[in-house]
Design an enzyme around this catalytic site. Sequence first.
Site, PDB file in Angstrom:
ATOM      1  N   TYR A 156       0.926  -1.307   0.033  1.00  0.00           N
ATOM      2  CA  TYR A 156      -0.116  -0.050   0.216  1.00  0.00           C
ATOM      3  C   TYR A 156       0.854   1.440  -0.023  1.00  0.00           C
ATOM      4  CZ  TYR A 156      -3.532   3.461   1.604  1.00  0.00           C
ATOM      5  OH  TYR A 156      -4.323   4.720   1.842  1.00  0.00           O
ATOM      6  N   LYS A 160       0.934   3.979  -2.911  1.00  0.00           N
ATOM      7  CA  LYS A 160       0.500   5.271  -2.833  1.00  0.00           C
ATOM      8  C   LYS A 160       1.808   6.573  -2.881  1.00  0.00           C
ATOM      9  CE  LYS A 160      -3.689   4.990  -1.708  1.00  0.00           C
ATOM     10  NZ  LYS A 160      -4.718   5.337  -2.605  1.00  0.00           N
TER      11      LYS A 160
END
Length: 276
Positions: A156, A160
């Site tokens: 993640y 991002k």
Amino acid sequence: MITDRLRLDGRTVIVSGAGGGGIGTSCARAVSEAGAVVVAVDRDQDRLDAIELPGELVRVRADIGTPEGVQAVVDAAPGTLFGLVNVVGGSLIPHWAPALDFGREQWDAALDLNLHHVMFLSQAVARRIVEQGGDGSIVTISSTGGVVAAPYHVGYGTAKAAVLGLTRTLALEWGRYGIRVNAVAAGSITTPRATSAPQDPAVAGRGVPLGRRGTPDDVAGAVLFLISDLAAYTTGAVLPVEGGALQRLGLFDDENIPVHVTNPQILARINGTSEN
């Protein structure tokens, strides 16, 4: 009036991940209230059907992780396509793991969910805008996990962070066409999916200078600013919406005192109890 520049009348804005009552739904409502025609995109028809906006709404059920889904979304946008809000993303339970144990399947899934579609939906929207003669705005929801390290969240956090790099690159390349590309680094936000159980407000706001978790409307306000002409001279920017959480190093406790400070005289000065 300068506030008139918030208006999006006569412009079409696509919002991916618009269903579910979270950030996407709030962003769709914000641009709708500003006068935009909203193309709401979601994979779940029930979530799409539940969306209610004050202005014109086009619902598109599509998987933007596929080329066919991306094309279907852009083809469904009526009139002059001006904007895109990339909201689809998130973290699933299997995406939480130590990096030593993080498998290829987890890695691919995290990047598919949070990165790949941002590139290709943005590209398709930009191509349409260029064909129209230029002038547009793209805003992508990233995360504070893409600004600072996200331990036990390697997929993640990497995705991002890549979204922020992509944002800057697209801003550089597409500025010549009048297309602005910006991102929002969202912090801890209360959404139906993220907080399925009630939380103690004191615990939920721990580590946040403003003392609370954010709301989807907090993020939507930043998105409306960036996508509108109020941000007409802003591109390649990353706007934090995180209650100030990024402003404090992890070496500070909840009272903003450095955890490594043990000297009584220094602590007394910090706490205002020193006589000197």
